[in-house]
Design an enzyme around this catalytic site. Structure first.
Site, PDB file in Angstrom:
ATOM      1  N   GLU A 195       8.459 -10.429  -8.512  1.00 39.40           N
ATOM      2  CA  GLU A 195       8.591  -9.060  -7.977  1.00 39.40           C
ATOM      3  C   GLU A 195       9.714  -8.339  -8.744  1.00 39.40           C
ATOM      4  O   GLU A 195      10.683  -7.848  -8.154  1.00 39.40           O
ATOM      5  CB  GLU A 195       8.861  -9.038  -6.459  1.00 39.40           C
ATOM      6  CG  GLU A 195       7.785  -9.699  -5.633  1.00 39.40           C
ATOM      7  CD  GLU A 195       7.930 -11.213  -5.627  1.00 39.40           C
ATOM      8  OE1 GLU A 195       9.060 -11.706  -5.654  1.00 39.40           O
ATOM      9  OE2 GLU A 195       6.894 -11.907  -5.638  1.00 39.40           O
ATOM     10  N   ASN A 251      -3.533   9.651  -9.910  1.00 41.41           N
ATOM     11  CA  ASN A 251      -2.578  10.712 -10.239  1.00 41.41           C
ATOM     12  C   ASN A 251      -1.249  10.158 -10.741  1.00 41.41           C
ATOM     13  O   ASN A 251      -0.569  10.791 -11.541  1.00 41.41           O
ATOM     14  CB  ASN A 251      -2.326  11.593  -9.019  1.00 41.41           C
ATOM     15  CG  ASN A 251      -3.552  12.403  -8.685  1.00 41.41           C
ATOM     16  OD1 ASN A 251      -4.397  12.624  -9.551  1.00 41.41           O
ATOM     17  ND2 ASN A 251      -3.675  12.816  -7.434  1.00 41.41           N
ATOM     18  N   GLU A 275      -1.257 -16.842  -8.711  1.00 35.32           N
ATOM     19  CA  GLU A 275      -1.073 -17.112  -7.282  1.00 35.32           C
ATOM     20  C   GLU A 275      -2.086 -16.349  -6.418  1.00 35.32           C
ATOM     21  O   GLU A 275      -2.374 -16.769  -5.310  1.00 35.32           O
ATOM     22  CB  GLU A 275       0.351 -16.774  -6.852  1.00 35.32           C
ATOM     23  CG  GLU A 275       0.690 -15.303  -7.002  1.00 35.32           C
ATOM     24  CD  GLU A 275       2.102 -14.964  -6.513  1.00 35.32           C
ATOM     25  OE1 GLU A 275       2.971 -15.839  -6.563  1.00 35.32           O
ATOM     26  OE2 GLU A 275       2.306 -13.814  -6.087  1.00 35.32           O
ATOM     27  N   HIS A 326      15.817 -21.721  -7.225  1.00 36.94           N
ATOM     28  CA  HIS A 326      15.034 -20.627  -6.653  1.00 36.94           C
ATOM     29  C   HIS A 326      15.887 -19.792  -5.708  1.00 36.94           C
ATOM     30  O   HIS A 326      16.548 -20.341  -4.824  1.00 36.94           O
ATOM     31  CB  HIS A 326      13.819 -21.192  -5.894  1.00 36.94           C
ATOM     32  CG  HIS A 326      12.868 -20.124  -5.446  1.00 36.94           C
ATOM     33  ND1 HIS A 326      12.379 -20.049  -4.170  1.00 36.94           N
ATOM     34  CD2 HIS A 326      12.333 -19.075  -6.115  1.00 36.94           C
ATOM     35  CE1 HIS A 326      11.565 -18.996  -4.071  1.00 36.94           C
ATOM     36  NE2 HIS A 326      11.518 -18.396  -5.236  1.00 36.94           N
TER      37      HIS A 326
HETATM   38  C1  NOJ Z   1       6.165 -14.641  -4.488  1.00 42.52           C
HETATM   39  C2  NOJ Z   1       6.269 -15.323  -5.808  1.00 42.52           C
HETATM   40  O1  NOJ Z   1       5.458 -14.704  -6.781  1.00 42.52           O
HETATM   41  C3  NOJ Z   1       5.903 -16.757  -5.626  1.00 42.52           C
HETATM   42  O2  NOJ Z   1       5.924 -17.412  -6.869  1.00 42.52           O
HETATM   43  C4  NOJ Z   1       6.845 -17.410  -4.657  1.00 42.52           C
HETATM   44  O3  NOJ Z   1       6.396 -18.712  -4.411  1.00 42.52           O
HETATM   45  C5  NOJ Z   1       6.881 -16.664  -3.336  1.00 42.52           C
HETATM   46  N1  NOJ Z   1       7.075 -15.292  -3.563  1.00 42.52           N
HETATM   47  C6  NOJ Z   1       7.984 -17.172  -2.434  1.00 42.52           C
HETATM   48  O4  NOJ Z   1       9.235 -16.935  -3.019  1.00 42.52           O
END
Ligand code: NOJ
Length: 680
Positions: free
Chosen positions: A450, A179, A474, A369
């Protein structure tokens, strides 16, 4: 030729506009105070009569009691140059129809709906100008519909799910789709036309999902704030563009640049610091459980271990080394306790000054990071300092992350209470944009995990390099359930239409081992290489452990050679979910690269190499599946050979089940010609 048809009667007003080559025609009408549009392609209905309009708080409706006060028309044709990209020069050629409407009879409100009609699709957006009767705007609903003609086949992922966009695509007739679906939503009509609905220039608005109503009418469904409101804004306001891309083949969608064309030009005065790049990282080993993000005996981000990766990067020509788990905050449940992350405090066993100086001495950079765990307020408080800190250390690229379930983004409101927002609502759309701008102030390029889906912002902020926003490789590590051999055959025609993806290909360890008890990557080795061409990203990772590359330097050579910046892209074969071949020309040389991939079926495809310069000989360096390769039973079955080719060559692309082929075409030297002519 701009073909204009305007019919005006007391009840109905109708205005039409056609695309520059008369391929698409849009008709806009008002009937009984309601505003509608419809779209034909080559005279055949594509989008039937569909509502337009917005409902505002305070019982203000820009969806009924409407009049068309006037219209404006415009035509545009320019070619612009990308700072980097999958194609260097892009033509932006459209006809525009601006419907200037009024809503209500007392306290009249003025707004416009602007249509830009291209031969490969169209976009429309709402604009509410400055005016005396309204200034603050609270949107509670958007009424735009896409009344899809017929019952096309659709490739979709469901919206409002906890893993955001990270799902395998489903294929069904549209009337069997969920939906609520995410965009890009791609469809093939009964007469073989391909359509994809998405949005462009999503900046300070909430993102759009599609709600399926009866009769295959898709309605814009804006992702709400935690209090249920859709959008808070003010005049002058411009909504994102609602886009419809259309082509005769699935490949036409791939080479449509409509989304970029509907974004604002580059805003960064100096782009000399922005470079597409290839990287490795202390990363996959964490996803395999070989080392940890958290501190302690298994800590991956140590000074010494990072130097080993830097050595490997320097030796094999990689620009960057990503190091995750370098900063305080990972100990304990970091997903739940994202507010513990410190973005300028390395763990004691990670000497960041030493590491970055060592990297610089080897011509490599650390890739930074910032994992937020979804604790966005905590990140925002530190963000400027965090980018300044990285910049002072020579770090020019940062991967960000927002691991949290779909409705679990922490926003601390004005009263200090925690509100739970979604990744896809206005709060986060604005946050993701703020990060790109903050990073730009510190000469930092961004790779978001994300993320919000891409909508072409990279044109305006070319430091917005790439992002995740789909199931990446991943999911084939120790914690995931794999992606299935056809996943990368659907991505190019769905998520990747929106923009580049940090998929992180390059797994060479494809047979069960202690670290990976089964081959959940579900491809052959040659397909892993082909993904560097089929999945466009200006940042590409060689994601596997260095030791796995050292064991297969022959195949690794392709990852070392493949560029990440392309002057041109051409699709050779495109069948959604089944097979895909694309060729791209290097931005900086005369070389071309081909990537061809298949789902679980083996096949032989033929490619005419007419993209090569006429009259020139090339060496095709071929990385192919062996005759007995198979994604499950023999994923490492691999052949590497050279062929002499030219623009008249018709090449056989032999793909094993779940396989692929990667080719580098480089101009041949006299020596190549002698060597390969002899071996013929
Ligand atoms: C999810 C990410 O897609 C991944 O690349 C990363 O290693 C982990 N989170 C931890 O930050």
């Amino acid at each position: 030729v701009l073909l204009v048809l305007t019919l005006q009667t007391a009840q109905a007003q109708e205005h039409s506009i056609q695309s520059p080559d008369d391929i698409l025609a849009v008709t806009v009408s008002v009937e009984k105070g309601l505003l509608y549009y419809s779209v034909d392609r080559l005279g055949v209905p594509l989008i039937n009569t569909s509502r337009l309009g917005i409902e505002l708080d305070g019982r203000i409706s820009l969806a009924k009691d409407l009049n068309i006060a006037s219209t404006d028309r415009n035509s545009y044709d320019e070619t612009w140059e990308q700072v980097w990209g999958e194609k260097r020069y892009i033509q932006n050629n459209y006809n525009e129809l601006r419907i200037n409407a009024t809503a209500g009879s007392r306290d009249v409100i003025h707004f416009s709906v602007v249509f830009r009609v291209y031969d490969d699709g169209l976009g429309f957006r709402y604009e509410i100008p400055d005016q005396s009767n309204i200034s603050d705007i609270v949107i509670i609903d958007e009424k735009a519909e896409f009344a899809i003609e017929g019952n096309p086949t659709a490739w979709w992922i469901e919206a409002y799910q906890s893993n955001r966009y990270e799902y395998l695509y489903e294929k069904s007739l549209l009337d069997d789709a969920a939906n609520y679906t995410h965009t890009p939503l791609t469809m093939e009509t009964g007469n073989g036309t391909f359509i994809s609905i998405h949005e462009a220039a999503l900046t300070d608005y909430s993102s759009m999902t599609l709600r399926r109503k009866k009769g295959n009418v898709l309605e814009v469904d804006l992702v709400p704030w935690s209090d249920g409101t859709k959008v808070f804004t003010e005049t002058p306001m411009m909504s994102p563009w609602r886009t419809i891309q259309v082509g005769d083949t699935a490949g036409d969608l791939v080479t449509s640049y409509l989304i970029l064309n509907l974004n604002e030009p580059n805003k960064l005065a100096d782009t000399s610091w922005i470079h597409p790049a290839k990287y490795i990282g202390i990363w996959w080993e964490m996803h395999l459980g070989v080392s940890s993000w958290s501190s302690g005996p298994d800590h991956g981000a140590t000074t010494e271990h990072t130097k080993e990766y830097i050595d490997f990067a320097a030796e094999h020509g990689f620009d960057g080394v990503l190091v995750e788990g370098w900063n305080v905050g990972w100990d304990g449940d970091w997903v739940a306790n994202g507010d513990q992350f410190l973005f300028t405090t390395p763990y004691p066993d990670f000497d960041i000054d030493d590491v970055t100086a060592y990297a610089a001495s080897k011509g490599v950079r650390l890739i930074g990071h910032h994992e937020t765990g979804g604790a966005v307020t905590n990140y925002v408080e530190q963000m400027d300092d965090a980018f300044a800190y990285y910049n002072s250390l020579g770090v020019n690229t940062v991967k960000t992350g927002y691991v949290a379930h779909g409705r679990d983004i922490d926003r601390v409101d004005e009263k200090g209470s925690i509100r739970r927002e979604t990744h896809h609502g206005q709060y986060m759309v604005e946050h993701y944009r703020d990060v790109v701008e903050a990073a730009a102030r510190h000469n930092v390029m961004i790779n978001v995990h994300e993320p919000i889906k891409p909508t072409g912002i990279r044109r305006t902020y070319p430091n917005m390099l790439t992002r995740e926003g789909a199931r990446g490789q991943e999911y084939s590590s120790s914690w995931g359930s794999g992606n299935g051999p056809d996943h990368t055959l659907i991505l190019p025609f769905t998520r990747l239409l929106a923009g580049p993806m940090d998929f992180t290909p390059g797994t060479f360890q494809l047979v069960p081992s202690e670290d990976e008890p089964e081959n959940s990557v579900q491809t052959t080795l040659a397909k892993q290489l082909a993904l560097y061409v089929t999945i466009y990203s200006p940042l590409q990772m060689a994601s596997d452990l260095p030791r796995n590359y050292l064991e297969n330097l022959e195949a690794f050579q392709f990852i070392k050679d493949v560029p990440v910046n392309w002057e041109d892209t051409r699709v050779i074969h495109a069948d959604i979910g089944n097979y895909y071949s694309v060729v791209r020309k290097d931005w900086d040389s005369d070389e071309w690269f081909l990537g061809s991939i298949t789902d679980e079926e083996g096949r032989v495809l033929r490619a005419q190499l007419d993209f090569l310069d006429e009259g020139r000989q090339y060496v095709a360096e071929i990385y192919a599946d062996s005759k007995d390769a198979h994604w499950d039973s023999n994923p490492l079955g691999f052949r590497r050979f050279d062929q002499l080719v030219n623009s008249r060559t018709s090449m056989n692309i032999r793909l094993a089940p779940g396989g692929g082929m990667a080719v580098r075409f480089r101009p041949a030297t006299a020596e190549d010609i002698t060597r390969l002519a002899e071996s013929d």
